[in-house]
Design a protein around this motif. Structure first.
Motif, short mmCIF file in Angstrom:
data_model
loop_
_atom_site.label_atom_id
_atom_site.label_comp_id
_atom_site.label_asym_id
_atom_site.label_seq_id
_atom_site.Cartn_x
_atom_site.Cartn_y
_atom_site.Cartn_z
N VAL A 122 0.92 -1.24 -0.06
CA VAL A 122 0.03 0.10 -0.02
C VAL A 122 0.68 1.01 -0.10
CG1 VAL A 122 -1.75 1.49 1.17
CG2 VAL A 122 -2.03 -1.10 1.02
N ALA A 123 1.88 1.16 0.84
CA ALA A 123 2.83 2.15 0.87
C ALA A 123 3.52 2.59 -0.64
CB ALA A 123 3.79 2.11 2.07
N LEU A 124 3.99 1.61 -1.00
CA LEU A 124 4.63 1.65 -2.37
C LEU A 124 3.75 2.33 -3.47
CD1 LEU A 124 6.99 -1.82 -2.35
CD2 LEU A 124 7.51 0.61 -1.73
N ALA A 125 2.44 1.98 -3.35
CA ALA A 125 1.64 2.36 -4.30
C ALA A 125 1.18 3.90 -3.94
CB ALA A 125 0.19 1.52 -4.44
N ARG A 126 1.24 4.40 -3.01
CA ARG A 126 0.92 5.76 -2.54
C ARG A 126 1.93 6.72 -2.75
NH1 ARG A 126 -4.02 6.26 0.04
NH2 ARG A 126 -3.26 8.01 1.09
N ILE A 127 3.28 6.24 -3.22
CA ILE A 127 4.42 7.45 -3.45
C ILE A 127 4.92 7.35 -4.93
CG2 ILE A 127 5.02 7.16 -1.16
CD1 ILE A 127 7.32 5.15 -1.92
N VAL A 128 5.67 8.23 -5.28
CA VAL A 128 6.23 8.29 -6.49
C VAL A 128 7.42 7.50 -6.48
CG1 VAL A 128 7.03 10.07 -8.38
CG2 VAL A 128 5.13 10.61 -6.80
N GLN A 129 7.04 6.29 -6.94
CA GLN A 129 8.41 5.18 -7.04
C GLN A 129 8.03 4.16 -8.01
OE1 GLN A 129 11.69 4.58 -4.75
NE2 GLN A 129 11.47 6.77 -5.50
N TYR A 130 9.10 3.83 -8.44
CA TYR A 130 9.16 2.58 -9.55
C TYR A 130 8.45 1.36 -9.12
CZ TYR A 130 12.91 0.33 -7.27
OH TYR A 130 13.60 -0.12 -5.99
N GLN A 131 8.51 1.08 -7.95
CA GLN A 131 7.92 -0.49 -7.46
C GLN A 131 6.73 -0.76 -8.21
OE1 GLN A 131 9.40 1.63 -5.44
NE2 GLN A 131 11.03 0.74 -4.00
N SER A 132 5.80 0.24 -7.99
CA SER A 132 4.28 -0.13 -8.42
C SER A 132 4.24 -0.50 -9.81
CB SER A 132 3.28 1.11 -8.53
OG SER A 132 3.07 1.13 -6.71
N PHE A 133 5.16 0.15 -10.77
CA PHE A 133 5.12 -0.21 -12.24
C PHE A 133 5.90 -1.55 -12.40
CE2 PHE A 133 4.15 4.33 -12.66
CZ PHE A 133 3.26 4.16 -13.73
N VAL A 134 6.85 -1.77 -11.57
CA VAL A 134 7.42 -3.23 -11.74
C VAL A 134 6.48 -4.11 -11.48
CG1 VAL A 134 9.42 -4.69 -10.71
CG2 VAL A 134 9.75 -2.16 -11.12
N ILE A 135 5.79 -4.00 -10.14
CA ILE A 135 4.83 -5.11 -9.98
C ILE A 135 3.49 -5.25 -11.02
CG2 ILE A 135 3.19 -5.68 -8.04
CD1 ILE A 135 5.02 -3.93 -6.20
N MET A 136 3.07 -4.00 -11.52
CA MET A 136 2.13 -4.37 -12.39
C MET A 136 2.49 -5.00 -13.41
SD MET A 136 0.05 -1.08 -14.27
CE MET A 136 1.39 -0.65 -15.37
N PHE A 137 3.56 -4.51 -14.06
CA PHE A 137 4.10 -5.26 -15.49
C PHE A 137 4.26 -6.46 -15.29
CE2 PHE A 137 4.84 -0.66 -16.93
CZ PHE A 137 3.64 -0.45 -18.00
N MET A 138 5.15 -6.98 -14.03
CA MET A 138 5.33 -8.32 -13.91
C MET A 138 4.10 -9.27 -13.74
SD MET A 138 8.43 -8.71 -11.07
CE MET A 138 7.38 -8.19 -9.59
N ALA A 139 2.96 -8.45 -13.10
CA ALA A 139 1.79 -9.39 -12.85
C ALA A 139 1.02 -9.42 -14.16
CB ALA A 139 0.95 -8.78 -11.81
N LEU A 140 1.20 -8.45 -14.70
CA LEU A 140 0.69 -8.41 -16.35
C LEU A 140 1.39 -9.48 -17.48
CD1 LEU A 140 -1.37 -7.22 -18.40
CD2 LEU A 140 0.39 -5.20 -18.74
N ALA A 141 2.45 -9.58 -17.17
CA ALA A 141 3.44 -10.38 -18.03
C ALA A 141 2.94 -11.64 -17.83
CB ALA A 141 4.84 -9.90 -17.85
N LEU A 142 2.86 -12.17 -16.57
CA LEU A 142 2.61 -13.47 -15.98
C LEU A 142 1.26 -13.86 -16.42
CD1 LEU A 142 4.16 -13.32 -12.53
CD2 LEU A 142 4.98 -14.69 -14.38
N TRP A 143 0.23 -13.19 -16.63
CA TRP A 143 -0.87 -13.17 -16.73
C TRP A 143 -1.08 -13.54 -18.37
CZ3 TRP A 143 -5.35 -9.20 -17.93
CH2 TRP A 143 -6.47 -10.01 -18.15
N LEU A 144 -0.31 -12.76 -19.05
CA LEU A 144 -0.32 -12.71 -20.37
C LEU A 144 0.42 -14.03 -21.15
CD1 LEU A 144 0.22 -9.12 -21.44
CD2 LEU A 144 -1.84 -10.16 -21.73
N PHE A 145 1.41 -14.23 -20.48
CA PHE A 145 2.02 -15.56 -20.60
C PHE A 145 1.06 -16.79 -20.35
CE2 PHE A 145 6.25 -13.43 -20.21
CZ PHE A 145 6.39 -13.36 -21.60
N SER A 146 0.14 -16.67 -19.22
CA SER A 146 -0.40 -17.82 -18.93
C SER A 146 -1.65 -18.07 -19.75
CB SER A 146 -0.98 -17.56 -17.51
OG SER A 146 0.09 -17.36 -16.43
N LEU A 147 -2.19 -16.92 -20.24
CA LEU A 147 -3.19 -16.76 -21.25
C LEU A 147 -2.68 -17.52 -22.49
CD1 LEU A 147 -5.09 -13.41 -20.96
CD2 LEU A 147 -6.05 -15.62 -20.47
#
Length: 376
Positions: A122-147
């Motif tokens: 929650v804290a990482l998502a509420r600040i201007v930092q790269y982690q949220s984008f890393v997590i989002m694109f990691m999860a998206l990549a795994l979902w797309l590969f799984s599809l």
């Protein structure tokens, strides 16, 4: 009503994640790490030069550079933080979708809820930092590969879009590389699909990595050739430790969560890993005699364990000062925790059944109430 019944777990996750990430988003001035993520070049400095001078990938700086005109030079805290909060929210959404494809809706619900409610995420998502984008694109990549593996209509586009999403994760930060073990498993499964000939699959695979390779190499090759001494010292400090810096991941985790949460994670983590091990040796029956199943090395449960183990070993054994990078293994741990809750339900049901000589069913209501209570 039927639609709601099918999707209510997903809606609960989305509602909780949305509330915790967007409420009072402009609550404070920028803290230290946020300022480092803002696009603030020296007078006359070009964008390319600025990006190569940083210690990480360019995504967060490109985002803050793009929204700079919309924020009156970053004076609007809400608008500046909004893209990162959105990334944090969709990271939870994509994690649910990914976990649902492999371990079912119940495990997906708990895994996503752990990420949605964990104070660290929650804290990482509420600040201007790269982690949220890393997590989002990691999860998206795994979902797309799984599809691409599980849905014939996604066989090609899932592969292409999956590599593009993974590329953006790596361009946000090289931490995105840690999903590689599970991506490797998914690619093995993709190559086993009967839809195309091996020659066609090789061509599709080669085509899918061309654009990602161009994007990654076009940044990281110049980046590697121009690494500054300060950046090298920073990396060395991460591996060897820096005086005055917090080195305890347990302490860092506890800063963002109530003290009892760590013990809950530990207990459920042990249960989740136990369930994975039993699944590897025994199919889906946790209380029968262990029998080695055929070729467990290709199973998703094995590769989930590999993914988690390699990441936590690197961060907690090889690296002396992982800091906020512990999100790399907390992400996969969330799925293991979800498996732990499901396994605890199996154990509790078995115990109650034996005690009362009747079959008890621990329903979804109990589990949802438990996790929502934990979140509060």
């Amino acid at each position: 009503m039927a639609w709601f019944k099918r999707h209510y777990l997903f809606l609960i996750v989305c509602s909780v994640a949305f509330f915790l990430r967007f409420t009072y988003l402009s609550y404070s001035d920028y803290q230290g790490d946020e300022i480092k993520a803002l696009y603030l070049p020296e007078p006359g400095q070009k964008l390319t030069s600025y990006l190569l001078d940083q210690r990480k990938g360019p995504v967060q700086f490109l985002v803050t550079a793009a929204i700079k005109p919309l924020t009156s030079n970053y004076t609007n805290h809400f608008v500046t933080r909004l893209p990162f909060a959105l990334a944090g929210f969709f990271g939870v959404v994509f994690l649910f979708k990914f976990a649902e494809l492999h371990w079912g809706k119940k495990v997906a619900f708990f895994a996503a809820m752990f990420v949605a409610t964990n104070g660290f995420f929650v804290a990482l998502a509420r600040i201007v930092q790269y982690q949220s984008f890393v997590i989002m694109f990691m999860a998206l990549a795994l979902w797309l590969f799984s599809l691409a593996v599980k849905e014939r209509s996604w066989r090609t586009k899932g592969l292409y879009f999956g590599f593009i999403a993974w590329t953006f994760s790596l361009l946000a930060h090289y931490d995105g590389v840690f999903i590689a073990p599970f991506v490797f498993y998914l690619l093995i499964e993709w190559f086993k699909a009967p839809d195309f000939t091996l020659k066609s699959k090789i061509k599709l695979f080669a085509g899918s990595i061309v654009l990602p390779a161009i994007l990654i190499f076009s940044f990281y090759i110049p980046f590697a050739l121009t690494i500054s001494g300060d950046t090298k010292s920073y990396w060395a400090g991460r591996f060897t430790g820096v005086a005055g810096k917090i080195s305890s991941s347990k302490y860092l985790f506890s800063v963002y969560n109530p003290l009892f949460v760590f013990k809950i994670y530990l207990g459920l983590g042990i249960l989740g890993i136990s369930k994975l091990v039993l699944l590897l040796f025994n199919g889906r029956a946790p209380f029968k005699k262990l029998t080695f199943i055929k070729d467990p090395l290709l199973g998703r449960d094995f590769w989930l364990l590999v993914w988690f183990t390699l990441t936590i070993v690197f961060m907690e054994v090889i690296v002396s000062l992982p800091g906020t990078h512990i999100f790399t293994y907390l992400f996969s741990l969330a799925i293991i925790l979800g498996l732990g809750i499901v396994f605890s339900e199996v154990i509790l049901t078995s115990i109650l059944s034996k005690i009362s000589k009747a079959k008890f069913k621990i329903g979804k209501t109990f589990n949802i109430s438990f996790l929502l209570g934990l979140a509060l």
